[in-house]
Design a protein around this motif. Sequence first.
Motif, PDB file in Angstrom:
ATOM      1  N   GLY A 197     -37.195  85.088  -8.336  1.00 54.87           N
ATOM      2  CA  GLY A 197     -38.610  84.867  -8.037  1.00 54.87           C
ATOM      3  C   GLY A 197     -39.546  85.883  -8.657  1.00 54.87           C
ATOM      4  N   GLN A 198     -38.991  86.930  -9.274  1.00 53.29           N
ATOM      5  CA  GLN A 198     -39.812  87.972  -9.898  1.00 53.29           C
ATOM      6  C   GLN A 198     -40.473  87.429 -11.164  1.00 53.29           C
ATOM      7  N   LYS A 199     -41.732  87.808 -11.387  1.00 54.93           N
ATOM      8  CA  LYS A 199     -42.450  87.404 -12.597  1.00 54.93           C
ATOM      9  C   LYS A 199     -42.100  88.360 -13.733  1.00 54.93           C
ATOM     10  N   VAL A 200     -41.747  87.791 -14.876  1.00 55.55           N
ATOM     11  CA  VAL A 200     -41.416  88.564 -16.069  1.00 55.55           C
ATOM     12  C   VAL A 200     -42.050  87.904 -17.281  1.00 55.55           C
ATOM     13  N   LYS A 201     -42.020  88.618 -18.409  1.00 49.12           N
ATOM     14  CA  LYS A 201     -42.444  87.989 -19.657  1.00 49.12           C
ATOM     15  C   LYS A 201     -41.520  88.423 -20.777  1.00 49.12           C
ATOM     16  N   LYS A 202     -41.289  87.509 -21.712  1.00 49.32           N
ATOM     17  CA  LYS A 202     -40.512  87.802 -22.917  1.00 49.32           C
ATOM     18  C   LYS A 202     -41.444  88.527 -23.865  1.00 49.32           C
ATOM     19  N   VAL A 203     -41.016  89.683 -24.359  1.00 46.98           N
ATOM     20  CA  VAL A 203     -41.902  90.516 -25.163  1.00 46.98           C
ATOM     21  C   VAL A 203     -41.373  90.782 -26.571  1.00 46.98           C
ATOM     22  N   LYS A 258     -44.291  85.233 -27.269  1.00 50.77           N
ATOM     23  CA  LYS A 258     -44.315  85.896 -25.960  1.00 50.77           C
ATOM     24  C   LYS A 258     -44.589  84.806 -24.936  1.00 50.77           C
ATOM     25  N   ILE A 259     -43.894  84.852 -23.795  1.00 51.05           N
ATOM     26  CA  ILE A 259     -44.095  83.841 -22.768  1.00 51.05           C
ATOM     27  C   ILE A 259     -43.688  84.393 -21.411  1.00 51.05           C
ATOM     28  N   ALA A 260     -44.481  84.067 -20.387  1.00 50.85           N
ATOM     29  CA  ALA A 260     -44.199  84.526 -19.027  1.00 50.85           C
ATOM     30  C   ALA A 260     -43.360  83.493 -18.287  1.00 50.85           C
ATOM     31  N   GLY A 261     -42.690  83.942 -17.247  1.00 48.74           N
ATOM     32  CA  GLY A 261     -41.886  83.033 -16.440  1.00 48.74           C
ATOM     33  C   GLY A 261     -41.407  83.698 -15.166  1.00 48.74           C
ATOM     34  N   ILE A 262     -40.534  82.992 -14.455  1.00 45.18           N
ATOM     35  CA  ILE A 262     -40.007  83.425 -13.167  1.00 45.18           C
ATOM     36  C   ILE A 262     -38.488  83.562 -13.265  1.00 45.18           C
ATOM     37  N   VAL A 263     -37.942  84.681 -12.786  1.00 48.73           N
ATOM     38  CA  VAL A 263     -36.488  84.881 -12.783  1.00 48.73           C
ATOM     39  C   VAL A 263     -35.852  83.889 -11.799  1.00 48.73           C
ATOM     40  N   VAL A 295     -31.741  84.481 -16.289  1.00 48.42           N
ATOM     41  CA  VAL A 295     -32.260  83.129 -16.498  1.00 48.42           C
ATOM     42  C   VAL A 295     -33.711  83.116 -16.035  1.00 48.42           C
ATOM     43  N   VAL A 296     -34.606  82.679 -16.936  1.00 46.18           N
ATOM     44  CA  VAL A 296     -36.039  82.633 -16.645  1.00 46.18           C
ATOM     45  C   VAL A 296     -36.525  81.198 -16.794  1.00 46.18           C
ATOM     46  N   GLU A 297     -37.323  80.744 -15.815  1.00 45.62           N
ATOM     47  CA  GLU A 297     -37.948  79.423 -15.897  1.00 45.62           C
ATOM     48  C   GLU A 297     -39.368  79.595 -16.422  1.00 45.62           C
TER      49      GLU A 297
END
Length: 67
Positions: A10-16, A21-26, A40-42
């Motif tokens: 449920g943690q918010k992360v982003k590919k950097v 670059k794109i944000a998502g949820i673990v 795994v990120v959605e």
Amino acid sequence: MIDASKTSIGQKVKKVTGDYKIAGIVRSVFSTSAGAIRVVVEHTVKDEDGEGSFLHIYSPSNLEVVE
């Protein structure tokens, strides 16, 4: 780079890294049979056809936590 041992579902992360670059949820954190940690990120996307999401598996070195 995120610390996979402190990453939670449920943690918010982003590919950097890389070309985009794109944000998502673990959604999951696991280790491969070789012992490498993967996350795994959605990602949710919208376009002219509507909204959807996809899952992508990353190495922790590709991600940063979104505060």
